[in-house]
Design a protein around this motif. Structure first.
Motif, PDB file in Angstrom:
ATOM      1  N   ALA A  93      29.426  33.992  36.128  1.00  0.00           N
ATOM      2  CA  ALA A  93      30.912  33.763  36.084  1.00  0.00           C
ATOM      3  C   ALA A  93      31.101  33.148  34.970  1.00  0.00           C
ATOM      4  O   ALA A  93      32.220  33.292  33.953  1.00  0.00           O
ATOM      5  CB  ALA A  93      31.477  33.381  37.523  1.00  0.00           C
ATOM      6  N   PHE A  96      34.453  40.100  46.324  1.00  0.00           N
ATOM      7  CA  PHE A  96      33.172  40.160  45.636  1.00  0.00           C
ATOM      8  C   PHE A  96      31.971  39.801  46.542  1.00  0.00           C
ATOM      9  O   PHE A  96      31.720  38.785  47.118  1.00  0.00           O
ATOM     10  CB  PHE A  96      33.198  39.222  44.366  1.00  0.00           C
ATOM     11  N   LEU A 145      36.713  35.526  40.044  1.00  0.00           N
ATOM     12  CA  LEU A 145      35.818  36.277  41.043  1.00  0.00           C
ATOM     13  C   LEU A 145      36.105  35.563  42.291  1.00  0.00           C
ATOM     14  O   LEU A 145      36.014  34.485  42.455  1.00  0.00           O
ATOM     15  CB  LEU A 145      34.244  36.352  40.830  1.00  0.00           C
ATOM     16  N   LEU A 151      33.167  43.856  35.604  1.00  0.00           N
ATOM     17  CA  LEU A 151      32.947  42.863  34.942  1.00  0.00           C
ATOM     18  C   LEU A 151      33.147  42.726  33.571  1.00  0.00           C
ATOM     19  O   LEU A 151      33.590  42.101  32.722  1.00  0.00           O
ATOM     20  CB  LEU A 151      31.911  41.678  35.331  1.00  0.00           C
TER      21      LEU A 151
END
Length: 458
Positions: free
Chosen positions: A409, A364, A382, A374
């Motif tokens: 995240a 990523f 990730l 996502l």
């Protein structure tokens, strides 16, 4: 005798060989910590005097192999972006050289930095011309990968001169022949790798032969699986071993060790990706079935895997045969794999996630960072590309980007795995910022199954 000064360098921990650690600061390049050319001449002369340049007994293969690499038009980077950026690029080149040498070379080696963007690498290892040429191609590919800096993306164009040191040849002669050949190579637009005798390569394994070799290699056990340890973190920096990523290595009987990138490129050309991936998965799952119950296994997934109608069934069959629990398996998929067929990838990954398998979006930050993935993919992790952590200890902007990714995240209920952690400062930073897990040379390189089991058992 004066004791050597403590070894100081700007390279990642764990990738500097002992042969480079017995020189004081006068024998090292102050920027990278590699040897100077003068110190490397001394080291090469010692190897020649000790008979290490003699042909291997009964094999007729010279032992000392050398390469001199130059970066075409490196001076334009300093002119365009300044010397600070140029110095950072040189450190990154030195890191990539040392990392690939650590991963791929079996014998003792050392690296040195010359003027500007010039680097020397010498190894004491009996190998074929094809093997040394293949290693040079791998190195050229790695050096040519973009370097992300605040000022922009740097793209380097390496040229490499190769030499097998003659029996009894002086260090001065070898270095002079390398320098002359590199000067010619620097003017060659088409060829990246040139032998001192002027040939790009001698007759060896053709592409078709390598592709045929690969099928036999799977059956003969020449494809090994190494394991890159992964460590879980808390915000105080405490850690524990949490699993490993399975990585392939090909021990070719004539060319020697071939790394994962070159291996998968050969498999892709030969349309052998599916059997190769299946072999790696089965081998890794069988090995991991003996691990303690808290350790996870990560496998990389290719576009060919996701495109295969039988992939989910075949993986489930391998899981059942090995006895490895489904909920301890993570599949890592890159953006490059997803762009091949997003609809198919989404369907395949959803089927796998329903089995209890966890999904990680790998590398990523290295590609376009398409946030659509996502939203639509059944992701659990990730996995940050190493370019996302390189500057987090000394560049406020890099640290801000890391914080933003971790915050995003967490909002999406995803854990962040930091890849390419190479210093203790980086490790403590990703821990403090909330990354759940990391892997990198600061703790361990990829290792054979036996070595990983020894680490597990303490």
């Amino acid at each position: 005798m004066k004791a050597p000064m403590p070894f100081r360098h700007n390279l990642p921990a764990g990738i500097i060989p002992a042969v480079m650690q017995d020189h004081d600061d006068a024998g090292r390049d102050p920027l990278t910590g590699l040897l100077t050319l003068d110190a490397s001449r001394e080291r090469l002369a010692e190897w020649v005097e000790q008979g290490k340049s003699a042909a291997e007994t009964g094999g007729g293969i010279p032992r000392v192999h050398a390469m001199l690499m130059g970066i075409r038009r490196f001076e334009t980077i300093n002119l365009a972006y300044g010397e600070t950026t140029g110095d950072a690029a040189l450190i990154e080149v030195a890191t990539r050289i040392a990392r690939l040498a650590t991963e791929s070379l079996n014998g003792p080696w050392f690296a040195a930095r010359g003027p500007g963007g010039t680097f020397l690498l010498i190894v004491d290892e009996a190998c074929s011309r094809e093997r040394w040429h293949a290693f040079a191609d791998q190195l050229a590919d790695r050096i040519a990968q973009p370097i992300q800096r605040r000022v922009g993306t740097l793209r380097l164009s390496p040229r490499i001169a190769l030499l097998r040191v003659l029996v009894g040849e002086s260090a001065e002669s070898a270095m002079d022949r390398l320098a002359q050949t590199l000067a010619v190579a620097q003017r060659d637009v088409a060829r990246r790798v040139v032998w001192v005798d002027g040939e790009t390569n001698r007759a060896g394994r053709t592409a078709a032969q390598l592709e045929a070799d690969l099928l036999h290699a799977i059956d003969k056990g020449e494809i090994e699986v190494h394991y890159q340890p992964q460590f879980a973190l808390d915000e105080e920096g405490n850690e524990h071993l949490s699993g490993a990523e399975a990585l392939a290595r090909w021990n070719h009987p004539k060319l020697g060790r071939i790394g994962a990138a070159a291996l998968f490129a050969i498999a892709d050309r030969a349309d052998h990706l599916a059997p190769l991936s299946r072999h790696i998965a089965e081998t890794a799952l069988n090995a991991a079935s003996a691990w303690p119950g808290h350790l996870r296994l990560s496998l990389n997934v290719t576009a060919a895997d996701l495109a295969a109608v039988s992939f989910t069934f075949d993986l489930g069959k391998a899981l059942g045969k090995s006895g490895f629990p489904t909920d301890r398996l993570t599949l890592e998929v890159t953006e490059q794999v997803l762009v091949a067929d997003m609809t198919l990838a989404e369907r395949s990954l959803s089927d796998l996630a329903r089995l209890g398998i966890r999904i990680a979006l790998d590398d990523f930050g290295a590609g376009f960072c398409n946030f659509h993935y996502l939203k639509t993919l059944p992701l659990h992790y990730l996995k940050l590309d190493r370019s996302m952590v390189d500057g987090i200890t000394d560049d406020p902007r890099d640290l801000a980007v890391l914080r933003a990714i971790v915050a995003m995240a967490k909002a999406l209920d995803l854990d962040v795995v930091a890849e390419g952690i190479e210093t203790e400062a980086q490790r403590l930073t990703v821990a403090r910022e909330g990354c759940a897990c990391y892997q990198g040379f600061v703790r361990a390189q990829p290792m054979p199954e036996a070595a990983f089991l020894a680490m597990v058992r303490g």
